[in-house]
Write an enzyme that holds these catalytic residues in place. Structure first.
Site, short mmCIF file in Angstrom:
data_model
loop_
_atom_site.label_atom_id
_atom_site.label_comp_id
_atom_site.label_asym_id
_atom_site.label_seq_id
_atom_site.Cartn_x
_atom_site.Cartn_y
_atom_site.Cartn_z
N THR A 77 0.82 -1.21 0.00
CA THR A 77 0.00 0.00 0.00
C THR A 77 0.85 1.26 0.00
O THR A 77 0.45 2.29 -0.54
CB THR A 77 -0.95 -0.03 1.22
OG1 THR A 77 -1.86 -1.12 1.01
CG2 THR A 77 -1.73 1.25 1.38
N THR A 83 1.52 -4.26 4.20
CA THR A 83 1.33 -4.47 5.64
C THR A 83 0.71 -5.83 5.96
O THR A 83 0.84 -6.32 7.08
CB THR A 83 0.45 -3.38 6.24
OG1 THR A 83 -0.82 -3.39 5.57
CG2 THR A 83 1.10 -2.02 6.11
N ASP A 84 0.02 -6.43 4.97
CA ASP A 84 -0.72 -7.66 5.26
C ASP A 84 0.18 -8.77 5.80
O ASP A 84 -0.21 -9.54 6.67
CB ASP A 84 -1.45 -8.16 4.00
CG ASP A 84 -2.63 -7.27 3.65
OD1 ASP A 84 -3.03 -6.43 4.47
OD2 ASP A 84 -3.16 -7.42 2.52
N1 DAS Z 1 -2.02 -4.15 -0.18
C1 DAS Z 1 -1.76 -4.82 1.04
C2 DAS Z 1 -0.43 -5.50 1.05
O1 DAS Z 1 0.29 -5.43 0.09
C3 DAS Z 1 -1.96 -4.00 2.22
C4 DAS Z 1 -0.91 -3.02 2.57
O2 DAS Z 1 0.16 -2.92 2.05
O3 DAS Z 1 -1.17 -2.25 3.49
O4 DAS Z 1 -0.10 -6.12 2.03
#
Ligand code: DAS
Length: 379
Positions: A69, A141-142
């Protein structure tokens, strides 16, 4: 269009600019990201010539960009190069070099890429000329909590490796990416962070890689360190390390990746009312060497799952019982000795996804139940 971009290293922040139409939505999103970066940092960028002169004596920080993200704008992904250009004033803190590993959502990062990342980071720190003070991994973040723990377990060096990202895309109001990235640079060069190892930095908090966990789908304060709390904070005036990570031997990784081309297959299976043993049997048939149960409470599963797990252990599969509750311990020694050559143990305070990483690495070394238990007690 979102596409992977192959890895290459470039110098920053005096990077060549890429020209795009000011009327395209991509250019608008990128412009908005850069503007947000300026507002967040509260300063105008120094002229490029001054940047180069001033940065000569500064420590080097190497940014490895993987996507997520933090890179997302409407319809496009920013490169690592573009991300660091959004950090006004960074040229007074560090000399940045940047490398694009991938540009994908974090769910698309493969285990082979983990192996490459760990090796690459150790190589960077071993460079004889101008090794970086720290490495920053921009990451979705995932799954960043998984990557941070994997690196924590596999890097030989203790130097700062900061996994960061953003909960809000680069084109959203209040985008948190520039601040997270800038704070990561500040941490990377902090004298007290020299042996901080692999950490997650999000929302001004420095979290140990082992305990960092994403506990909210969208808020900027989505990360906590289960049972441990943050190692420190990145305040506007200074980065403060409030405690040290657990001691470890720098120069020797907890798990040596030498010669490894892949990791053993370990599956995570959820426990819920009415679950039968089909998924456990499917995991064994797919070749799993280990199964981590995201168990109810302190390690419970349904009778049908327990029966299938007994059969899995009889076939030599190691079984780790973790908890789906998100906090608390499943005692490591809770397994008992019967049921076949496959080990049965508890995950301690590791979440199911972290227990899977430890089990994968542990299985590269041993299948012995006692040794596996010892590894889970000490990592
Ligand atoms: N798009 C998601 C990821 O790549 C979420 C993020 O990055 O916050 O993990």
């Amino acid at each position: 269009m979102r596409a992977d971009r192959p890895g290459r290293v470039v110098e920053g922040p005096g990077l060549g600019s890429r020209v795009s139409s000011p009327f395209s939505s991509q250019a608008f999103s990128k412009g908005l990201f850069l503007l947000l970066g300026l507002l967040l940092a509260g300063a105008a960028p120094a002229p490029a010539t001054a940047v180069q002169a001033d940065t000569l004596d500064l420590p080097r920080v190497h940014v490895m960009a993987t996507g997520g993200t933090i890179s997302n704008t409407e319809g496009d992904r920013l490169t690592g190069e573009e991300l660091i250009r959004s950090l006004p004033g960074v040229d007074t803190v560090a000399r940045l070099t940047v490398e694009q590993i991938s540009n994908v959502a974090s769910g698309a990062i493969s285990l082979e890429q983990w192996l490459q990342m760990a090796r690459r980071i150790d190589d960077l720190f071993s460079e004889s000329e101008d090794p970086p003070a720290g490495v920053i991994l921009t990451h979705g973040t995932d799954t960043m909590e998984e990557t941070a723990y994997f690196l924590d377990l596999t890097l030989a060096q203790c130097r700062p490796v900061i996994v960061t990202g953003a909960m809000r895309t680069a084109s959203m109001l209040g985008a948190d990416g520039p601040a997270n990235l800038m704070n990561s640079v500040r941490l990377a060069v902090h004298p007290e962070a020299r042996e901080v190892g692999a950490v997650v930095l999000m929302n001004d908090e420095i979290l140990p890689g082992r305990e960092a966990a994403k506990v909210h789908t969208s808020r900027t304060n989505a990360f906590v360190a289960h049972g441990a709390g943050p190692l420190g904070v990145a305040d506007p005036d200074s980065v403060v390390l409030e405690r040290s990570p657990p001691p470890r031997t720098c120069g020797t990784p907890a798990f040596d990746l030498s010669g490894l081309e892949s990791l053993p297959r370990v599956e995570v299976i959820h426990v819920h009312l009415g679950a039968d043993g089909a998924l456990v049997r499917a995991a064994v048939e797919a070749g799993a060497q280990g199964i981590v149960m995201a168990s109810v409470g302190r390690g419970g599963s349904t009778p049908a799952q327990s029966e299938a797990l007994q059969q899995a252990r009889a076939a030599g599969v190691a079984v780790v019982r973790s908890s789906r509750t998100g906090a608390g311990r499943v005692p490591v020694g809770s397994g008992g000795g019967e049921g076949g050559p496959g080990a049965l143990l508890g995950a301690g305070d590791l979440t199911p996804q972290k227990a899977r990483i430890l089990l994968m690495l542990a299985l590269t070394r041993t299948e012995d139940p006692d040794e596996l238990r010892q590894i889970f007690r000490t990592h």
